[in-house]
Design a protein around this motif. Structure first.
Motif, PDB file in Angstrom:
ATOM      1  N   LEU A  75       0.814  -1.217   0.000  1.00  0.00           N
ATOM      2  CA  LEU A  75       0.000   0.000   0.000  1.00  0.00           C
ATOM      3  C   LEU A  75       0.847   1.267   0.000  1.00  0.00           C
ATOM      4  CD1 LEU A  75      -2.679  -0.998   2.684  1.00  0.00           C
ATOM      5  CD2 LEU A  75      -2.981  -0.974   0.204  1.00  0.00           C
ATOM      6  N   ARG A  76       2.140   1.132   0.311  1.00  0.00           N
ATOM      7  CA  ARG A  76       2.958   2.348   0.467  1.00  0.00           C
ATOM      8  C   ARG A  76       3.047   3.173  -0.810  1.00  0.00           C
ATOM      9  NH1 ARG A  76       8.379   0.983   3.802  1.00  0.00           N
ATOM     10  NH2 ARG A  76       8.712  -0.392   2.025  1.00  0.00           N
ATOM     11  N   GLU A  77       2.969   2.513  -1.954  1.00  0.00           N
ATOM     12  CA  GLU A  77       3.087   3.246  -3.221  1.00  0.00           C
ATOM     13  C   GLU A  77       1.842   4.085  -3.510  1.00  0.00           C
ATOM     14  OE1 GLU A  77       3.806   0.402  -6.239  1.00  0.00           O
ATOM     15  OE2 GLU A  77       5.753  -0.259  -5.431  1.00  0.00           O
ATOM     16  N   ARG A  78       0.692   3.693  -2.938  1.00  0.00           N
ATOM     17  CA  ARG A  78      -0.567   4.328  -3.328  1.00  0.00           C
ATOM     18  C   ARG A  78      -1.292   5.029  -2.181  1.00  0.00           C
ATOM     19  NH1 ARG A  78      -0.323  -0.802  -4.878  1.00  0.00           N
ATOM     20  NH2 ARG A  78      -1.983  -1.496  -3.463  1.00  0.00           N
ATOM     21  N   THR A  79      -0.750   4.923  -0.971  1.00  0.00           N
ATOM     22  CA  THR A  79      -1.392   5.538   0.198  1.00  0.00           C
ATOM     23  C   THR A  79      -0.328   6.270   1.023  1.00  0.00           C
ATOM     24  OG1 THR A  79      -1.051   3.685   1.727  1.00  0.00           O
ATOM     25  CG2 THR A  79      -2.967   3.545   0.259  1.00  0.00           C
ATOM     26  N   PRO A  80      -0.737   6.994   2.074  1.00  0.00           N
ATOM     27  CA  PRO A  80       0.251   7.719   2.898  1.00  0.00           C
ATOM     28  C   PRO A  80       1.113   6.841   3.804  1.00  0.00           C
ATOM     29  CG  PRO A  80      -1.911   8.782   3.004  1.00  0.00           C
ATOM     30  CD  PRO A  80      -2.120   7.450   2.363  1.00  0.00           C
ATOM     31  N   VAL A  81       0.942   5.516   3.799  1.00  0.00           N
ATOM     32  CA  VAL A  81       1.679   4.634   4.713  1.00  0.00           C
ATOM     33  C   VAL A  81       3.187   4.855   4.594  1.00  0.00           C
ATOM     34  CG1 VAL A  81       2.279   2.240   5.246  1.00  0.00           C
ATOM     35  CG2 VAL A  81      -0.104   2.860   4.794  1.00  0.00           C
ATOM     36  N   GLU A  82       3.849   5.048   5.751  1.00  0.00           N
ATOM     37  CA  GLU A  82       5.308   5.238   5.787  1.00  0.00           C
ATOM     38  C   GLU A  82       6.010   4.176   6.633  1.00  0.00           C
ATOM     39  OE1 GLU A  82       6.173   9.166   7.152  1.00  0.00           O
ATOM     40  OE2 GLU A  82       5.126  10.155   5.481  1.00  0.00           O
ATOM     41  N   HIS A  83       5.444   3.877   7.796  1.00  0.00           N
ATOM     42  CA  HIS A  83       6.092   2.958   8.741  1.00  0.00           C
ATOM     43  C   HIS A  83       5.214   1.737   8.973  1.00  0.00           C
ATOM     44  CE1 HIS A  83       8.897   6.202   9.652  1.00  0.00           C
ATOM     45  NE2 HIS A  83       7.862   6.998   9.855  1.00  0.00           N
ATOM     46  N   VAL A  84       5.808   0.545   8.827  1.00  0.00           N
ATOM     47  CA  VAL A  84       5.075  -0.706   9.023  1.00  0.00           C
ATOM     48  C   VAL A  84       5.770  -1.518  10.113  1.00  0.00           C
ATOM     49  CG1 VAL A  84       4.218  -2.824   7.959  1.00  0.00           C
ATOM     50  CG2 VAL A  84       4.302  -0.696   6.624  1.00  0.00           C
ATOM     51  N   ILE A  85       5.027  -1.828  11.158  1.00  0.00           N
ATOM     52  CA  ILE A  85       5.534  -2.596  12.295  1.00  0.00           C
ATOM     53  C   ILE A  85       4.882  -3.970  12.259  1.00  0.00           C
ATOM     54  CG2 ILE A  85       5.868  -2.618  14.794  1.00  0.00           C
ATOM     55  CD1 ILE A  85       6.956  -0.094  13.386  1.00  0.00           C
ATOM     56  N   GLY A  86       5.706  -5.029  12.289  1.00  0.00           N
ATOM     57  CA  GLY A  86       5.180  -6.385  12.225  1.00  0.00           C
ATOM     58  C   GLY A  86       5.147  -7.061  13.588  1.00  0.00           C
ATOM     59  N   VAL A  87       4.064  -7.794  13.848  1.00  0.00           N
ATOM     60  CA  VAL A  87       3.875  -8.491  15.127  1.00  0.00           C
ATOM     61  C   VAL A  87       3.907  -9.999  14.908  1.00  0.00           C
ATOM     62  CG1 VAL A  87       2.297  -8.928  17.046  1.00  0.00           C
ATOM     63  CG2 VAL A  87       2.532  -6.603  16.129  1.00  0.00           C
ATOM     64  N   ASP A  88       4.822 -10.658  15.594  1.00  0.00           N
ATOM     65  CA  ASP A  88       4.914 -12.119  15.616  1.00  0.00           C
ATOM     66  C   ASP A  88       4.164 -12.597  16.859  1.00  0.00           C
ATOM     67  OD1 ASP A  88       5.617 -14.758  16.022  1.00  0.00           O
ATOM     68  OD2 ASP A  88       7.763 -14.462  15.717  1.00  0.00           O
ATOM     69  N   LEU A  89       3.005 -13.225  16.663  1.00  0.00           N
ATOM     70  CA  LEU A  89       2.170 -13.612  17.803  1.00  0.00           C
ATOM     71  C   LEU A  89       2.828 -14.655  18.698  1.00  0.00           C
ATOM     72  CD1 LEU A  89      -1.440 -13.811  16.282  1.00  0.00           C
ATOM     73  CD2 LEU A  89      -0.359 -11.915  17.489  1.00  0.00           C
ATOM     74  N   THR A  90       3.786 -15.407  18.175  1.00  0.00           N
ATOM     75  CA  THR A  90       4.424 -16.432  19.013  1.00  0.00           C
ATOM     76  C   THR A  90       5.256 -15.806  20.126  1.00  0.00           C
ATOM     77  OG1 THR A  90       6.422 -16.646  17.638  1.00  0.00           O
ATOM     78  CG2 THR A  90       4.517 -18.015  17.048  1.00  0.00           C
ATOM     79  N   LYS A  91       5.639 -14.535  19.980  1.00  0.00           N
ATOM     80  CA  LYS A  91       6.429 -13.869  21.023  1.00  0.00           C
ATOM     81  C   LYS A  91       5.632 -13.714  22.319  1.00  0.00           C
ATOM     82  CE  LYS A  91       9.924 -12.890  18.215  1.00  0.00           C
ATOM     83  NZ  LYS A  91      11.230 -13.574  18.332  1.00  0.00           N
ATOM     84  N   SER A  92       4.297 -13.773  22.222  1.00  0.00           N
ATOM     85  CA  SER A  92       3.460 -13.615  23.416  1.00  0.00           C
ATOM     86  C   SER A  92       3.042 -14.949  24.024  1.00  0.00           C
ATOM     87  CB  SER A  92       2.204 -12.808  23.073  1.00  0.00           C
ATOM     88  OG  SER A  92       2.499 -11.427  23.027  1.00  0.00           O
ATOM     89  N   LEU A  93       3.529 -16.049  23.464  1.00  0.00           N
ATOM     90  CA  LEU A  93       3.153 -17.372  23.971  1.00  0.00           C
ATOM     91  C   LEU A  93       4.002 -17.767  25.180  1.00  0.00           C
ATOM     92  CD1 LEU A  93       2.854 -19.372  20.617  1.00  0.00           C
ATOM     93  CD2 LEU A  93       0.997 -18.383  21.973  1.00  0.00           C
ATOM     94  N   PRO A  94       3.525 -18.713  25.989  1.00  0.00           N
ATOM     95  CA  PRO A  94       4.375 -19.270  27.047  1.00  0.00           C
ATOM     96  C   PRO A  94       5.610 -19.928  26.433  1.00  0.00           C
ATOM     97  CG  PRO A  94       2.080 -19.961  27.312  1.00  0.00           C
ATOM     98  CD  PRO A  94       2.176 -19.304  25.974  1.00  0.00           C
ATOM     99  N   ALA A  95       6.726 -19.923  27.163  1.00  0.00           N
ATOM    100  CA  ALA A  95       7.993 -20.446  26.635  1.00  0.00           C
ATOM    101  C   ALA A  95       7.863 -21.896  26.149  1.00  0.00           C
ATOM    102  CB  ALA A  95       9.078 -20.340  27.699  1.00  0.00           C
ATOM    103  N   LYS A  96       7.160 -22.732  26.911  1.00  0.00           N
ATOM    104  CA  LYS A  96       7.025 -24.133  26.527  1.00  0.00           C
ATOM    105  C   LYS A  96       6.300 -24.290  25.190  1.00  0.00           C
ATOM    106  CE  LYS A  96       7.159 -26.374  31.084  1.00  0.00           C
ATOM    107  NZ  LYS A  96       6.392 -27.197  32.060  1.00  0.00           N
ATOM    108  N   LEU A  97       5.276 -23.475  25.008  1.00  0.00           N
ATOM    109  CA  LEU A  97       4.511 -23.555  23.764  1.00  0.00           C
ATOM    110  C   LEU A  97       5.336 -23.041  22.591  1.00  0.00           C
ATOM    111  CD1 LEU A  97       1.917 -24.329  22.417  1.00  0.00           C
ATOM    112  CD2 LEU A  97       0.903 -22.156  23.153  1.00  0.00           C
ATOM    113  N   ARG A  98       6.129 -21.988  22.815  1.00  0.00           N
ATOM    114  CA  ARG A  98       6.999 -21.485  21.750  1.00  0.00           C
ATOM    115  C   ARG A  98       7.974 -22.572  21.299  1.00  0.00           C
ATOM    116  NH1 ARG A  98       7.647 -16.804  24.843  1.00  0.00           N
ATOM    117  NH2 ARG A  98       9.836 -17.266  25.259  1.00  0.00           N
TER     118      ARG A  98
END
Length: 558
Positions: A139-162
């Motif tokens: 979308l950056r080429e066609r909209t005002p978007v400048e900064h994109v932050i990515g979220v890895d959901l596994t970072k919020s899991l319990p250690a054993k599950l990760r």
């Protein structure tokens, strides 16, 4: 009746004030107050990993500072494309702390679906699930978007599950793919980078109660999505109305948050109300029956909001696994009516109450609900919330109320009702009459109670989500075998309504499965028609406009 009369309490009804005093607070101030009182108590549980109110408050301060380094300030817009997860809560509270507007989007939308909304709201900073970051970057080429932050959901899991998800076996790999892309493409940075700049200074100016807090998009009958700005005051008014209505207690409740935060019902009643109450929130990133049931049992959930298909999935899973649901005291359901037999089945299994309510994105969302006691009335949406007035009027002459018991359009007003659509003054003017919001829904009075009987608007509501027929039709007409098409909603016991397409073919029409597979490349799954029915021609009026109610007559029973 011109407006709702003050309630007199019949025997068996819990007393609910007709008028409330609303604290002059913003959402960040409300959260900080709850965190101060509930510091060491669990705030979120995400698939078994818990964070306390104190920990979430610290993350909010750090992420807010990270957003400042990206240029976010009072009045900025931050787009969020995340499932229900702690990161969604943290970035939402962080952006609100700065006085920014949080624009919640469905993370499963395609780039084509997102583009008109991004052009509309103009957000420059986007926090997105890493699985959808490539679509956002495009979308950056066609909209005002400048900064994109990515979220890895596994970072919020319990250690054993990760660790378990990293095992070299097919099931682990498949489960991991549902939670993360595994890496970020060039042009995006990880969510953790927002917390590397220290906490936000205590003296940083914040928002005012009448500032916009959240912008949500709702499908319009024109096919163009409409931005719905909701203020801090709107959202917190609905939370305090909810506290008065339910009788829930501060520091004693355990919520399940499974409805997405881009859905007004999920954001306000599923998450913000929980924070107002200092409650524990068990967050589930997708409505998988096993995940929901595990969360309910792990946290001993006693309250949540849902829609009938979710409730049925939980009940089916519990029966299949022979798991008791006793202890689920209260469930508030919306978006579609519930058969009396299902209510009885649910309450028999849980020993609790299943209560139906009603609302819209534009009303933060709840305006009417059944009493949380023995006077609730199955088949109705209930009674108006405190400080909320309702009328049932002639749709063609909205200044005239219809006689009690007759069908008309439902109008509402109250402190939770928005002021108007984002940059669409004409749509706003159509939506209000003399200060009353026109819901577009048909209703009638049954004594003091309200019954929804239909919808003036052509929107389809499936599984609690709005679908614009015009939007779906525009996509389907691009298929080489479709000469013309009309999309309608057909009754469904599982989802309220089912999206069905009546198609005039150009040559031989592919199979239902082939058409669905093609449509899924261009539309979010819930917008894809369940059935494609071939017809010789579409019924039209004298002006050539398709008459959808006549299209429905062409669709055979499934």
């Amino acid at each position: 009746m011109p407006e709702t009369d003050p309630m007199t309490e019949p025997a068996g009804r819990r007393s609910v004030p007709r008028k409330l005093d609303y604290p002059e607070l913003t959402i960040p101030q409300m959260f900080e107050d709850s965190a101060q009182h509930r510091g060491s108590a669990v705030c979120t549980d995400f698939l078994g990993r818990t964070r306390t109110y104190e920990q979430i408050a610290d993350e909010v301060r750090r992420v807010a500072m990270g957003l400042v380094t990206l240029g976010v300030e009072h009045g900025s817009r931050v787009a969020v494309l995340l499932p229900t997860c702690p990161e969604n809560l943290v970035v939402t509270l962080a952006a609100l702390r700065l006085g920014a507007h949080v624009v919640q989007h469905n993370p499963l939308y395609s780039a084509g679906e997102l583009e008109p909304m991004f052009l509309d709201h103009g957000a420059k900073v986007v926090v997105a699930w890493d699985n959808v970051v490539p679509a956002v970057l495009s979308l950056r080429e066609r909209t005002p978007v400048e900064h994109v932050i990515g979220v890895d959901l596994t970072k919020s899991l319990p250690a054993k599950l990760r660790l378990a998800l990293r095992l070299p076996i097919a099931k682990a790999k498949e489960s991991r793919k549902k939670l993360t892309a595994g890496s970020l493409p060039d042009g995006a940075r990880p969510f953790a980078s927002l917390g590397e700049h220290g906490p936000l200074p205590l003296g940083q100016p914040g928002p005012r109660p009448d500032d916009i807090a959240v912008i949500m998009y709702t499908s319009g009958t024109t096919g163009r999505p409409k931005g719905v700005p909701l203020t801090h005051a709107n959202l917190l008014a609905n939370c305090h109305q909810g506290v008065a209505w339910t009788g829930l207690r501060f520091g004693e409740e355990r919520f399940l948050a499974v409805l997405p935060m881009f859905h007004a019902f999920g954001l306000t009643v599923g998450v913000l109300l929980a924070l107002v109450l200092g409650a524990q929130i068990s967050m589930v990133p997708s409505p998988e029956p096993k995940l929901m049931l595990d969360a309910i049992k792990r946290s001993d959930t006693n309250f949540f909001v849902g829609v009938p298909p979710l409730l049925e999935a939980i009940l089916d899973e519990a029966e299949k696994k022979d798991v008791s649901l006793r202890g689920l005291e209260w469930v508030l359901s919306g978006a579609m009516s519930m058969p009396a037999e299902f209510v009885q089945r649910w309450e028999s299994a849980t020993g609790g109450r299943l209560i139906e309510g009603y609302g819209l994105t534009e009303t933060s969302p709840v305006v009417v609900g059944n009493p949380f006691d023995s006077t609730r009335r199955a088949g109705t949406i209930g009674l108006p919330f405190p400080d909320t007035d309702t009328r049932v009027v002639d749709p063609d002459e909205p200044s005239r109320d219809v006689p009690e018991g007759e069908e008309g359009e439902l109008l509402v007003r109250g402190p939770q009702v928005f002021d108007g659509y984002l940059d669409q003054p004409e749509e706003t003017e159509k939506a209000f009459v003399d200060g009353w919001f026109r819901t577009g829904d048909l209703a009638r009075h049954d004594g003091d109670y309200l019954v929804i009987s239909g919808r003036l608007k052509e929107l389809i509501v499936t599984g609690g989500f709005n679908v614009s027929p015009i939007e779906v039709e525009a996509v389907l007409r691009k298929h080489e075998s479709i000469r013309d098409v009309a999309v309608v909603g057909m009754p469904s016991s599982r989802s309220g309504e089912q999206v069905v397409a009546a198609v005039v073919a150009d040559g031989e029409l592919p199979s239902n499965e082939e058409l669905r597979a093609w449509a899924k490349q261009h539309l979010t799954a819930y917008k894809v028609p369940r059935r494609f029915v071939e017809v010789e021609e579409l019924p039209t009026n004298l002006l050539g406009k398709v008459v959808r109610r006549d299209v429905v007559d062409l669709i055979p029973d499934e």
